[in-house]
Design an enzyme around this catalytic site. Structure first.
Site: not given
Ligand SMILES: [Cu+2]
Ligand SMILES: *[C@@H]1O[C@H](CO)[C@@H](O)[C@H](O)[C@H]1NC(C)=O
Ligand SMILES: *[C@@H]1O[C@H](CO)[C@@H](O)[C@H](O)[C@H]1NC(C)=O
Ligand SMILES: *[C@@H]1O[C@H](CO)[C@@H](O)[C@H](O)[C@H]1NC(C)=O
Ligand SMILES: *[C@@H]1O[C@H](CO)[C@@H](O)[C@H](O)[C@H]1NC(C)=O
Ligand SMILES: *[C@@H]1O[C@H](CO)[C@@H](O)[C@H](O)[C@H]1NC(C)=O
Ligand SMILES: *[C@@H]1O[C@H](CO)[C@@H](O)[C@H](O)[C@H]1NC(C)=O
Ligand SMILES: *[C@@H]1O[C@H](CO)[C@@H](O)[C@H](O)[C@H]1NC(C)=O
Ligand SMILES: *[C@@H]1O[C@H](CO)[C@@H](O)[C@H](O)[C@H]1NC(C)=O
Ligand SMILES: *[C@@H]1O[C@H](CO)[C@@H](O)[C@H](O)[C@H]1NC(C)=O
Length: 848
Positions: A536, A455
Site C-alpha cells: 500500500y 504498520d
Molecule cells: Cu484497502
C-alpha cells in the site's frame, strides 16, 4: 521579509487588539515574559528595525508598544478601501510587467527558525557517537548487524528521543534552554532463549564518557517492564528457510500438479509463501498460518494479487525448532490434520482442484487500452510565477506560509509529524501527526481472517520514498529530505517531503448581485509525504488555508491484498477468475494536541436536536422545529465517542477562559471531512489490547508526558499485554480546562471491487478531517488576501475591476520546472555510522 498589514489588528481580532491578545496568551500559559515565537519576534523586530530581539529587549519593547499600539479601526472595509488601486480594464490600464526570470525559480525563501527544532533528528555525528558508545558497553554485548546471527544482540534503531511537552514548552514559550537531548535506542536482544526488544535512553548528548549512561525507557509505555517486549520474529529467517520451505517442498508434487510451480527455498522458486500478521497468540502458543502465492515474473510488484488457496498452520512457540509442529492444511474449505491426510485426499478420484491467480495485463499498472481522445496533448498544469511564497529553514525544518508556521518532525515509526503549529502567532496545536495505521482483514480463510497489520511495526519513516515531481507534488514544490537509521547506517530519503502552494479548483468565497460580483481565490499550502508500506501507498497531506483552517487527509493507492475466492462470498466481491477483493478496515490514528489560546482547553459539544416549542407568538400551538444543545466533555469517562448520526454534533475545542466579545468561547472545531471510520470488528481476536485506539472515532485524554503516543511499534508482538494499551489512558480524569489531546481516527471500510485492479486509486480511497476556527476570530480571515476581485458591472459593461493590489505580472512560461527531468530521481543516500564514514555516502535503496 514579513510585512505588517496596515490593519492587522482589525483583521485579527475585531475589537480585540493584537497586543492585548499576546498578554492573554502569555498569562494563560503562565510563561510571561519570555515567549519568543515567530510572529511576535517579527512584529517587534519590525518595530525595532532590528533582526534579533533578545527576551529582555522584547520586554522593554512590548511595554513601550502597549502605549504606542495603533488604535483599532472600526470598519475594515473602509480601511481596505483606502489602499485600493482602481483599475479600469476596459481602458487598458492594467500594467503587465514582463519578467521571465521569476518564472524559472521555485525554491522557498529562506528563514531562520525562531527556536531550535527540538522534535528534529540527530545529526550524523550524534548518531555515530551513540552507536560507537553503545558498542563500547560490555553489558549490552552487541554485535554489528552485518555480522550478527539470530543469536546475537543488535541495535535496531538510534534516533532522537522526543522531549516531554513540559520541558519543550519552557523552551519554545519561555527563556529556558532547549531540553536536554537524548537518543532513543531500540535493541534486539536475541542472544538468549527469551528474545526481546528493549527501548533504552542514551545520553545526554553530546556524549561524554564521564556522564553518558543508558537506562531502560518505559515512562511512555503502559506496561512497566524496563522497556522490554518479547520478539516473536527472532528466528524469522531461519524459520522461513528451515521450517516453512521444507513444508512447502514436501508438497511439491501437489503444487506442481495444481499450478506447475514450487517453493523449495531456491532462487528459481515460482511460488512465495507468507501469511498472518500478527502471529496468532493464544494460550501461550504462537501460531502461524501461511499460504502460497504465485511469484510475479514481469517486474511488477503484484504478489498480493496472486493467492492460490492452499494454507498450512504451524505451532512455532519458542526458539527450539524441534518443538515446532505442523498442525494441518486447508484447501477449498476442508481442513486436513496432516500432510499425509491431505496428500491422500488430493490424489483421490473426485478431488476438486480450483483455478490459480496468474499475472497478466489485469495486474500491470502501465498504460493499456486505446489512447483517449486528445490525451496525448499536454494536460493543464500549475506554475508558480512568483516563485515560492513561503519560507523554509531547511536545517531546522521550520516552515512559514502566510500567517501559519510550524516545525517538522520525522521518525522511524510514524514518519512526518508537525509541531508548534501557529496561526497569527498563537499556537493552535503543539503536535499533529500519525500514531499508527491498522489494516484489519476478515475472510473465510485463516490468512485473511488472521491479518491485522499494525504498520508502524514496519515503520512509515523507512518507506517514505523519494517523491516524483510533477506527479506526487507540483514540480515547483520545495522538497526536503528525511532520514532513518538501519543497521549502523543512516539512510537519507532524498526529496521525501514536499511543500507547495496550490490553487484549488474552486474559489474560497464568492457573491453576485445584479451590480457586482466578488470572488476570492482559494490558494492553500500543503505539506505532503508518501509512505509505501508493503503493497500500500499512503499519501499524507497537511493543508493550511487562508481562512485559518487546517486539514489532514490520507489517501491510499498501490496493490490491494486480495484473497483466494473459495468460500469468501461473505467477505468480498469476486474480482477476477479466482480472486476475492478481501474486505478490510483501514483505521489510522492521529494525535492532535490542541493548545487553543493556552494549554487549558475543554471540548464543547454543540448538538442540533429536534424539538417541539411553544412561543409567545405562536398562539399557544406547538411547532415542530429544532434547537441547539450545548454541553462539555467533562472527564475521560465521556472521552471516547463517535461522530453523531446525521452529523448532528459539532465537536469544538474551546478555551473557557477565552470568550469573545459576545460571550462565546473562542475555539477550533474538529470537522469530519470525508470517509471517517473506526474499526468494525468488536474486541478483535487478532489484536486484543494492541489497538484499542481503533474502536472509536474521537478520543480525548488529558495530556501527559507519560502518554505521548497511542501505540508502540511492537504492540503486535504481545497483543494481550502490549507495550502501550490505549485503554489505560482512560482513568476518569477531568477534561475541563486541562491540557487536552484528541486522538482522531481516519480510515476506510475497504471492499475492493474490480476498479481496485491493478491498483486502488487515490480519487476515492481517501479520508480526512479539518480543524476550523469557531468564534476564534470576529470574522473570516481570508478577507486578508489580496487575491480577490470585485467587478462592478451594468449595462453590458464592467465599470470597475478591483484587484486590491494583487500582483498582475505575466511572464513567458519557462516549461522546465513544470516538466522536470525525472532522470534525476535517485533513491536513498546512505551514510555508515559504525565505523563512522561521513565522507563516503553511497546510494542504496533496499527493503528494510
Ligand atoms: Cu484497502
Ligand atoms: C525582473 O526581475 C529581476 C530579478 O528579480 C529584477 O531585478 C527586475 O527589477 C524585474 N523587472 C521588473 C520589470 O520587474
Ligand atoms: C564483520 O566480521 C568480519 C570478520 O570477522 C570483520 O572483518 C568485519 O570488520 C566485521 N564488520 C564490522 C562492521 O565490524
Ligand atoms: C553475548 O552475546 C553472545 C552472542 O553474541 C552470547 O553467546 C553470549 O552468551 C552473550 N554474553 C552474555 C554475558 O550474555
Ligand atoms: C518525561 O517525563 C517522564 C515523567 O515525568 C520522565 O520519567 C521522563 O524521564 C521524561 N523524559 C525526558 C526525555 O525528559
Ligand atoms: C570514550 O570511551 C571510548 C571507549 O572506551 C574511547 O574510545 C574514547 O576515546 C573515549 N572518549 C573520550 C572523549 O574520552
Ligand atoms: C511449467 O513451468 C516450466 C518452468 O517453470 C515451463 O517451462 C513449462 O512450460 C510449464 N509447463 C506448463 C504446462 O505450463
Ligand atoms: C531450480 O534450480 C535447481 C537447483 O539449481 C534445479 O535443480 C532445478 O531444476 C531448477 N528448477 C527449475 C524449474 O528450473
Ligand atoms: C538533501 O540531500 C542532498 C544530498 O545529500 C543534498 O544535496 C540536499 O541539499 C538536501 N536537501 C535539503 C533541503 O537539505
Ligand atoms: C457599454 O458597452 C457598449 C458596447 O460595448 C457601449 O456601446 C456602451 O457605450 C457602454 N456603456 C457604458 C456606460 O460604458
Amino acid at each position: 521579509m514579513w510585512e505588517q498589514p496596515e490593519d492587522i489588528n482589525d483583521i485579527n481580532l475585531g475589537k480585540e487588539r493584537l497586543l492585548p491578545s499576546f498578554f492573554l496568551m502569555v498569562s494563560g500559559t503562565m510563561l510571561w515574559p519570555c515567549f519568543g515565537h515567530a510572529y511576535v519576534m517579527k512584529f517587534l523586530a519590525g518595530l525595532s528595525k532590528g533582526p534579533v530581539v533578545s527576551c529582555a529587549l522584547l520586554l522593554g519593547l512590548l511595554a513601550q508598544d502597549v502605549v504606542a499600539a495603533p488604535q483599532p479601526k472600526s470598519d475594515w472595509v473602509q480601511n481596505a478601501k483606502s489602499r485600493k488601486k482602481m483599475t479600469d480594464i476596459l481602458n487598458g490600464k492594467i500594467r503587465r510587467d514582463l519578467n521571465t526570470t521569476l518564472c524559472s525559480e521555485s525554491a522557498a525563501r529562506t528563514v531562520s527558525a525562531p527556536k531550535q527544532n527540538v522534535w528534529g533528528g540527530l545529526t550524523d555525528e550524534e548518531a555515530a557517537s551513540v552507536v560507537s558508545w553503545l558498542f563500547a558497553q560490555p553489558d549490552l554485548n552487541l554485535t554489528v548487524s552485518e555480522n550478527a546471527t539470530e543469536w546475537d544482540n543488535t541495535i535496531i534503531l538510534v534516533e532522537k528521543l522526543a522531549p516531554n511537552k513540559t520541558d519543550a514548552l519552557k523552551y519554545i514559550d519561555g527563556c529556558a534552554a532547549p531540553p536536554a537531548k537524548y537518543a532513543h535506542v531500540l535493541l534486539d536482544h536475541r542472544s538468549s532463549v527469551d528474545a526481546y526488544y528493549q527501548d533504552i535512553k542514551v545520553g545526554p548528548l553530546p556524549l561524554d564518557n564521564a556522564t553518558a549512561s543508558w537506562e531502560p525507557l518505559d515512562y511512555y509505555l503502559t506496561k512497566k517492564n524496563e522497556g522490554k517486549v518479547r520478539n516473536l520474529e527472532a528466528d524469522h529467517d531461519r524459520m522461513v528457510s528451515e521450517w516453512i520451505y521444507p513444508i512447502s517442498a514436501s508438497v511439491a508434487d501437489i503444487t506442481l500438479d495444481l499450478w506447475n510451480a514450487t517453493a523449495m527455498g531456491l532462487d528459481n522458486d515460482t511460488l512465495s509463501i507468507w501469511g498472518i500478521d500478527p502471529l496468532w497468540q493464544d494460550d501461550g502458543r504462537i501460531i502461524r498460518w501461511d499460504t502460497f502465492w504465485n511469484k510475479p515474473t514481469d517486474g511488477f510488484d503484484v504478489g498480493t494479487l496472486l493467492p492460490l488457496g492452499l494454507f498450512f498452520m504451524s505451532d512455532v512457540t519458542g526458539r527450539d525448532p524441534s518443538q515446532w509442529s505442523l498442525e494441518g492444511w486447508l484447501y477449498n474449505g476442508i481442513f486436513y490434520k496432516t500432510t499425509e491426510e491431505f496428500r491422500k485426499a488430493y490424489w483421490s478420484p473426485g478431488f476438486e482442484k480450483l483455478g490459480a491467480n496468474v499475472e497478466g495485463d489485469w495486474t500491470r499498472t502501465d498504460q493499456q487500452g486505446p489512447v483517449l481522445p486528445m490525451d496525448a496533448s499536454y494536460p493543464p498544469t500549475q506554475v508558480a510565477p512568483s516563485a515560492s511564497r513561503f519560507s523554509v529553514d531547511s536545517e531546522q525544518q521550520y516552515v512559514e506560509w502566510m500567517d501559519f508556521s510550524f516545525y517538522i518532525g520525522f521518525n522511524r515509526d510514524t514518519g512526518v509529524s508537525l509541531h508548534d503549529i501557529r496561526y497569527k502567532g498563537e499556537r493552535l496545536l503543539y503536535e499533529l501527526g500519525l500514531q499508527e495505521a491498522l489494516a484489519h482483514y476478515a475472510g473465510f480463510d485463516p490468512v485473511q481472517s488472521g491479518t491485522s497489520y499494525l504498520d508502524t511495526y514496519y515503520g512509515f519513516g523507512p518507506y517514505a520514498f523519494e517523491l516524483v515531481p510533477g506527479y506526487d507534488c507540483p514540480a515547483y514544490a520545495t522538497y526536503l529530505n528525511s532520514s532513518f537509521y538501519v543497521s549502523e547506517t543512516t539512510h537519507n530519503h532524498l526529496n521525501s517531503i514536499c511543500l507547495f502552494e496550490y490553487d484549488a479548483d474552486y474559489p474560497m468565497q464568492r457573491h453576485s448581485t445584479s451590480k457586482y460580483v466578488s470572488v476570492t481565490k482559494n490558494t492553500y499550502f500543503t505539506l505532503r509525504s508518501v509512505s509505501t508500506v508493503g503493497n500500500y501507498d499512503y499519501m499524507f497531506s497537511y493543508t493550511f488555508s487562508m481562512d485559518g483552517s487546517v486539514a489532514v487527509e490520507v489517501r491510499a493507492s498501490g496493490y490491494i491484498q486480495s484473497a483466494y475466492f473459495a468460500k469468501n462470498q461473505d467477505y468480498g466481491f469476486q474480482i477476477h477468475d479466482a480472486l476475492s477483493g478481501s474486505m478490510h478496515d483501514h483505521v489510522l490514528n492521529f494525535k492532535a494536541d490542541f493548545d487553543i489560546l493556552g494549554t487549558a482547553n475543554t471540548v464543547q459539544l454543540m448538538k442540533n436536536v429536534p424539538a417541539q416549542k411553544v412561543y409567545p407568538w405562536s398562539g399557544g400551538k406547538a411547532r415542530n422545529t429544532m434547537t441547539l444543545e450545548r454541553s462539555f466533555v467533562e472527564s475521560e469517562d465521556q472521552g471516547r465517542f463517535n461522530w453523531a448520526e446525521n452529523s448532528a454534533t459539532q465537536v469544538i475545542v474551546v478555551n473557557q477562559d477565552a470568550k469573545n466579545q459576545y460571550g462565546e468561547y473562542r475555539g477550533y472545531r474538529v470537522l469530519p471531512y470525508t470517509g471517517l471510520c473506526h474499526l468494525t470488528v468488536k474486541d478483535s481476536s487478532n489484536l486484543a489490547n494492541a489497538a484499542r485506539w481503533a474502536e472509536y472515532d474521537i478520543q480525548v485524554t488529558k495530556q501527559k508526558d507519560t502518554e505521548p503516543r497511542s501505540a508502540h511499534a511492537y504492540n503486535s508482538q504481545d497483543v494481550h499485554d502490549p507495550p502501550v494499551n490505549f485503554d489505560k489512558f482512560f482513568d476518569g480524569e477531568s477534561l475541563v480546562q486541562e491540557d487536552l489531546v484528541m486522538w482522531l481516527n481516519l480510515g476506510m471500510h475497504h471492499v475492493p471491487h474490480t476498479g481496485d485492479l491493478p491498483n486502488t486509486v487515490f480519487t476515492t480511497a481517501h479520508s480526512g478531517f479539518q480543524f476550523m476556527p469557531s468564534n476564534y476570530f470576529s470574522m473570516d480571515q481570508s478577507r486578508q488576501t489580496v487575491n480577490m476581485v470585485r467587478i462592478e458591472y451594468g449595462g453590458g459593461n464592467a465599470s470597475t475591476v478591483e484587484t486590491f493590489g494583487q500582483k498582475d505580472d505575466t511572464c513567458a512560461l519557462n516549461f522546465t520546472p513544470v516538466e522536470p527531468d525525472l532522470v534525476g530521481y535517485k533513491g536513498d543516500v546512505v551514510i555508515r555510522k559504525f565505523p563512522f564514514d561521513p565522507n563516503d555516502p553511497f546510494f542504496e535503496t533496499d527493503s528494510i
